[in-house]
Design a protein around this motif. Structure first.
Motif, mmCIF file in Angstrom:
data_model
loop_
_atom_site.group_PDB
_atom_site.id
_atom_site.type_symbol
_atom_site.label_atom_id
_atom_site.label_comp_id
_atom_site.label_asym_id
_atom_site.label_seq_id
_atom_site.Cartn_x
_atom_site.Cartn_y
_atom_site.Cartn_z
ATOM 1 N N ASN A 141 0.901 -1.112 -0.085
ATOM 2 C CA ASN A 141 0.024 0.076 -0.048
ATOM 3 C C ASN A 141 1.026 1.156 0.124
ATOM 4 N N VAL A 161 13.845 -2.872 -16.221
ATOM 5 C CA VAL A 161 12.598 -2.523 -16.128
ATOM 6 C C VAL A 161 12.182 -1.659 -15.014
ATOM 7 N N ALA A 162 11.456 -0.584 -15.434
ATOM 8 C CA ALA A 162 10.814 0.343 -14.521
ATOM 9 C C ALA A 162 9.182 0.141 -14.401
ATOM 10 N N LEU A 163 8.881 -0.189 -13.073
ATOM 11 C CA LEU A 163 7.538 -0.664 -12.826
ATOM 12 C C LEU A 163 6.794 0.427 -12.200
ATOM 13 N N PHE A 197 5.627 7.485 -9.824
ATOM 14 C CA PHE A 197 5.371 8.308 -8.761
ATOM 15 C C PHE A 197 3.884 8.472 -8.447
ATOM 16 N N GLU A 198 2.834 7.913 -9.461
ATOM 17 C CA GLU A 198 1.614 8.148 -9.656
ATOM 18 C C GLU A 198 1.121 7.186 -8.463
ATOM 19 N N GLU A 208 -1.690 5.283 -9.054
ATOM 20 C CA GLU A 208 -1.918 4.104 -10.005
ATOM 21 C C GLU A 208 -1.537 4.584 -11.338
ATOM 22 N N THR A 209 -0.764 3.339 -11.889
ATOM 23 C CA THR A 209 -0.303 3.285 -13.367
ATOM 24 C C THR A 209 -0.941 2.667 -14.297
ATOM 25 N N PRO A 210 -0.997 3.380 -15.505
ATOM 26 C CA PRO A 210 -1.917 2.441 -16.497
ATOM 27 C C PRO A 210 -1.238 0.988 -16.810
ATOM 28 N N GLY A 211 -2.100 0.188 -17.392
ATOM 29 C CA GLY A 211 -1.513 -1.164 -17.752
ATOM 30 C C GLY A 211 -1.794 -2.203 -16.712
ATOM 31 N N TYR A 212 -0.980 -3.104 -16.697
ATOM 32 C CA TYR A 212 -1.064 -4.043 -15.630
ATOM 33 C C TYR A 212 -0.235 -3.828 -14.322
ATOM 34 N N ASP A 213 -0.801 -4.114 -13.131
ATOM 35 C CA ASP A 213 -0.239 -3.598 -12.094
ATOM 36 C C ASP A 213 0.943 -4.408 -11.504
ATOM 37 N N LEU A 214 2.186 -4.473 -12.412
ATOM 38 C CA LEU A 214 3.220 -5.311 -11.992
ATOM 39 C C LEU A 214 4.040 -4.767 -10.609
ATOM 40 N N GLY A 221 2.383 -4.231 -7.954
ATOM 41 C CA GLY A 221 1.488 -4.997 -6.874
ATOM 42 C C GLY A 221 2.115 -6.530 -6.945
ATOM 43 N N LEU A 222 2.247 -7.001 -8.230
ATOM 44 C CA LEU A 222 2.750 -8.327 -8.361
ATOM 45 C C LEU A 222 4.183 -8.527 -8.019
ATOM 46 N N ASP A 245 0.319 -12.080 -5.914
ATOM 47 C CA ASP A 245 -0.871 -11.129 -5.678
ATOM 48 C C ASP A 245 -1.524 -11.105 -7.131
ATOM 49 N N GLY A 295 -4.562 -8.440 -7.340
ATOM 50 C CA GLY A 295 -3.961 -7.174 -7.885
ATOM 51 C C GLY A 295 -3.685 -7.025 -9.240
ATOM 52 N N SER A 323 0.711 10.675 -15.862
ATOM 53 C CA SER A 323 0.489 9.533 -16.428
ATOM 54 C C SER A 323 -1.019 9.525 -17.364
ATOM 55 N N THR A 381 -3.763 7.875 -17.262
ATOM 56 C CA THR A 381 -5.135 7.458 -17.156
ATOM 57 C C THR A 381 -5.077 7.286 -15.522
ATOM 58 N N ILE A 428 -6.953 2.358 -20.214
ATOM 59 C CA ILE A 428 -6.448 2.332 -21.544
ATOM 60 C C ILE A 428 -7.492 1.908 -22.633
ATOM 61 N N MET A 471 0.627 4.187 -24.889
ATOM 62 C CA MET A 471 1.280 3.478 -23.650
ATOM 63 C C MET A 471 2.758 3.700 -23.964
ATOM 64 N N ASP A 504 9.533 -2.773 -20.872
ATOM 65 C CA ASP A 504 8.210 -2.843 -19.812
ATOM 66 C C ASP A 504 7.086 -3.288 -20.536
ATOM 67 N N MET A 510 4.844 -6.830 -19.913
ATOM 68 C CA MET A 510 3.269 -6.732 -19.864
ATOM 69 C C MET A 510 2.766 -7.898 -20.664
ATOM 70 N N VAL A 556 -5.667 -2.555 -24.233
ATOM 71 C CA VAL A 556 -4.645 -2.195 -23.379
ATOM 72 C C VAL A 556 -3.193 -1.989 -23.848
#
Lengths: 487, 487
Positions: free
Chosen positions: A167, A182-184, A187-188, A190-196, A198-199, B195, B198, B416, B418, B423, B431, B439, B443, B461
């Motif tokens: 969190n 890779v950069a996952l 700063f935001e 939530e980031t667009p695309g899949y939540d890597l 969190g993974l 996760d 997520g 970002s 969205t 997307i 993207m 990256d 994905m 996406v």
């Protein structure tokens, strides 16, 4: 030289070419410090320890390991409680010790970027003057690293209100198991695309090595009230926990310590805790100064309604620190007893606390074992500690059987195997208690996307066999104490 | 019959065998209602709409689609704003309309299990008597479904304090793209292993179809204060937003509406909003009754310090509802203007609000377009709305170019693409502005684990090409208004 020796020699030479001699450890005495984490039964010597200083060096080490076919295992401070940082198959331990720089602080937008080896408390120290902090506070926070916290999705006493590591992390720099960077996230929120992000948080270092972490900074609460409520029975304490939550109060922390641990803490620290109480709760409420006394009063009344014989309130910051000392250093206190210990980490629905704590005691009695509980009651995150003498194989057997019964109990009441310590090598086979074959297959497929040649932290998280835990010989659920364990 | 007709005939027959005739739509008139979502430019007729009633039926439909090689696309209420529920390649739309049951409510442990088609507000209605609610509240909450919310990781005005969908979902039943059923997560806050909950939340229906959702229930705040602060300039309003956050106040909501939208709302709803103000903020603080007036006062003082000419406070629940009506139905009000509209969804660091809003206005002026802003200021989540006439290709071209400039602006200041709309088909090619090839490759690999034969919601996406958005012809960033858009 035989083939193994040759490989070892090549490995050392090439690592030193990448990192300089001061960045590589191969001396057996030095390697002893890396043969396990705070889950000590899984002892495995690595062939070398690499101490990179930046992301590019981590990438170069991993590419080297791939070229030589050598496994590699990430390691923070080694305070993990499930064996995640242990080099099960040997190879290179990539320790984040020298990845110790805070790279960027953005006070207005409340973000901090740190290298993975920065110690948890240093994040807060760097921003405390701005009335900010990094909220997740595992008991080992004075030693453990933010990278290790990311790997294990670490919690702590204040997760009830503030949440766990996932969190509070918005971005990661990850070196993939093939060495690609890779950069996952970012700063935001939530980031667009899949939540890597969190993974990878909580993946226990099996999806690559995190080198940089962007964390959210949280304002320090304007005010805090810390209470100690003393109970004659465990049921009174657990009912108080339920009633506080049901009343709509969200304490910053809601921790329980039972008589066994209270006595150990008293003997160790002489804090003036009531040694004859069956249980105490440490209850902390925080927020705006206005209204906070009323909230503390509400908590106090709920405790008294449930039969608390006394509710103390810390009057000074020092008194507050002493209350927390008992909680956070309880495991050090247990270490003084000279016994070995298994710390379990089951999670259960909060409403099942009275029942499960009774059954945990019954299980301990059945196996003739001492049990002490010190845990995150508000989260339903148990830490039953079974005491035993690890030199006695018969006791080891009993403690293992009791441990398995406790984990099954947690799952049976609708709970889970771990709240914050991870699966590591300790509870891999127990995953079959919780997940179907299809669930585990899916996890394995995702793991394989990252970790195609299985060189990155092999032998962790997912069960190696799909056979039932009950009929097969699982890993030993045994841990000795005294390594600054974080719970 | 030709091959396509034969396939169509077989598909209809087999779907009817699974679901009964009332569970399948193939009539072209009926299918028209499913040719797009609230992102209307992407219009595509499906070959059939399937209306399953449980997880097993969804699994059977997906297995059928796999057997016939037919693509399938999940769909909730169709209020999505990026085209995610559109059957780009035809095939079967699997609508969750009849997955409309709440399956389980656990008040003490604060969990609710609902089928994916349950409307967002119904979750709260089911537990309001227990002083609980489901916190994420997209403006379309009276229509949108919890399954759709999961797909898009939906937000809403109260995400500033309460977080987005992913912060409120602990478990999912997911039918994988091959028809296999898996249970991800559960009732606990955190589940061992990777996760995957997520990962699937926010995957926009590209990793399978979610049929059941376990959500966290949050206590209703004991008390609420809702303020309307009126400003002569946008900079005064944005500075107020920054100062409120910097003061350590965490409002439940902190929303901004500019003069263009205020006027449209006044014309539509006659709420008594000050039509000559450049901007208003709707600021809501909530929590314990004690201390809340002081917190509202603090907010009021910050607004006045920044030049607010007036700060109103809702005195009754009705007055509060009217303030929120302007915010939540702003898009309906814009629909009355008879223009088409593009709603952007960029996210920026909160500190960049004054600069970015000025630049958005400059971009609109440069392209001779009207722009209105109504958005989640506290989150830095912009919704600039560019107005135009979609019958005029020259205006369409201008609005597209302006839109691309706005998105690039957001990314350039560290933001970002969205915040909450996803997307979908709308911003796939963009993207590449945010993610490197490595990256996006990662994905794509993860997507492929779930979606090996690419039949599950194809064309969403991830960019189909890796070529730069700037030099290639991206998808049209055009949306017409008046479908109950949720922002």
């Amino acid at each position: 030289m035989n083939t193994t020796q040759k490989l070892s020699h090549t490995l050392k030479q090439e690592l030193e070419a990448l990192l300089g001699p001061e960045g590589v450890l191969t001396d057996p005495v030095a390697l002893r410090a890396y043969d396990c984490d705070a889950y000590s039964p899984a002892k495995h010597f690595p062939d070398a320890v690499a101490l990179p200083q930046d992301t590019e060096q981590v990438s170069a080490i991993i590419k080297l390991c791939n070229r030589l076919g050598v496994p590699f295992t990430p390691r923070g401070a080694g305070t993990g409680l499930s064996g995640g940082a242990t080099a099960i198959e040997g190879g290179v331990v990539i320790a984040t010790t020298r990845l110790n720089k805070i790279l960027h602080i953005d006070v207005p937008n409340r973000r901090l970027v740190a290298q993975a080896g920065v110690v948890n408390t240093y994040l807060t120290k760097a921003v405390r003057a701005h009335h900010l902090h990094y909220a997740p506070d595992p008991s080992s926070q004075g030693a453990c690293t933010v990278g290790g916290n990311v790997a294990e999705n670490a919690g702590g006493p204040h997760t009830l209100k503030y949440g766990v590591t996932t969190n509070h992390v918005t971005g990661l720099t990850l070196v993939l198991p093939d060495g690609e960077i890779v950069a996952l996230g970012g700063f935001e929120e939530e980031t667009p695309g899949y939540d890597l992000v969190g993974l990878v948080v909580g993946a226990e270092g099996t999806m690559g090595i995190v080198t940089e972490v962007t964390v959210r900074l949280t304002p320090l609460p304007q005010a805090v009230r810390t209470l100690l409520a003393v109970f004659e029975t465990i049921d009174q304490a657990t009912q108080t926990v339920s009633d506080i939550i049901a009343a709509g109060v969200l304490p910053a922390a809601l921790e329980m310590i039972d008589t066994f641990i209270i006595k150990a803490c008293e003997e160790a620290f002489h804090l003036g805790f009531p040694s004859d109480a069956e249980a105490v709760l440490i209850i902390e409420v925080d927020g705006l100064e206005v209204g906070l006394d009323e909230e503390a009063d509400q908590v106090r009344q709920i405790a008294f309604k449930n039969g608390a014989r006394e509710v103390r309130q810390a009057k000074t910051e020092l008194e507050r620190a002493l209350l927390w000392k008992a909680r956070k250093q309880a495991f050090g206190a247990l270490g003084r007893l000279g016994l070995s210990m298994v710390t379990h980490d089951g999670v259960i629905p909060r409403t099942k606390l009275p029942q499960v704590l009774r059954e945990v005691r019954a299980i301990a009695q059945k196996y003739n074992l001492l049990v002490g509980n010190v845990f995150h009651a508000g989260d339903g995150n148990l830490h039953p500690n079974l005491m035993f003498d690890e030199r006695d194989p018969e006791q080891v057997e009993r403690v293992m059987q009791a441990g398995e019964e406790i984990l099954k109990l947690c799952v049976d009441v609708g709970g889970s195997l771990t709240g914050e310590h991870g699966i590591g090598v300790e509870k891999m086979e127990a995953m079959t208690l919780l997940f179907s074959e299809a669930d585990l297959d899916l996890m394995q497929k995702i793991k394989s996307v990252f970790n195609r040649n299985a060189l990155c932290n092999p032998g962790k998280v997912l069960p190696t066999s799909k056979r039932c835990w009950e009929t097969e010989h699982g890993p030993r659920l045994v841990r000795s104490v005294g390594r600054g364990a974080a719970v």
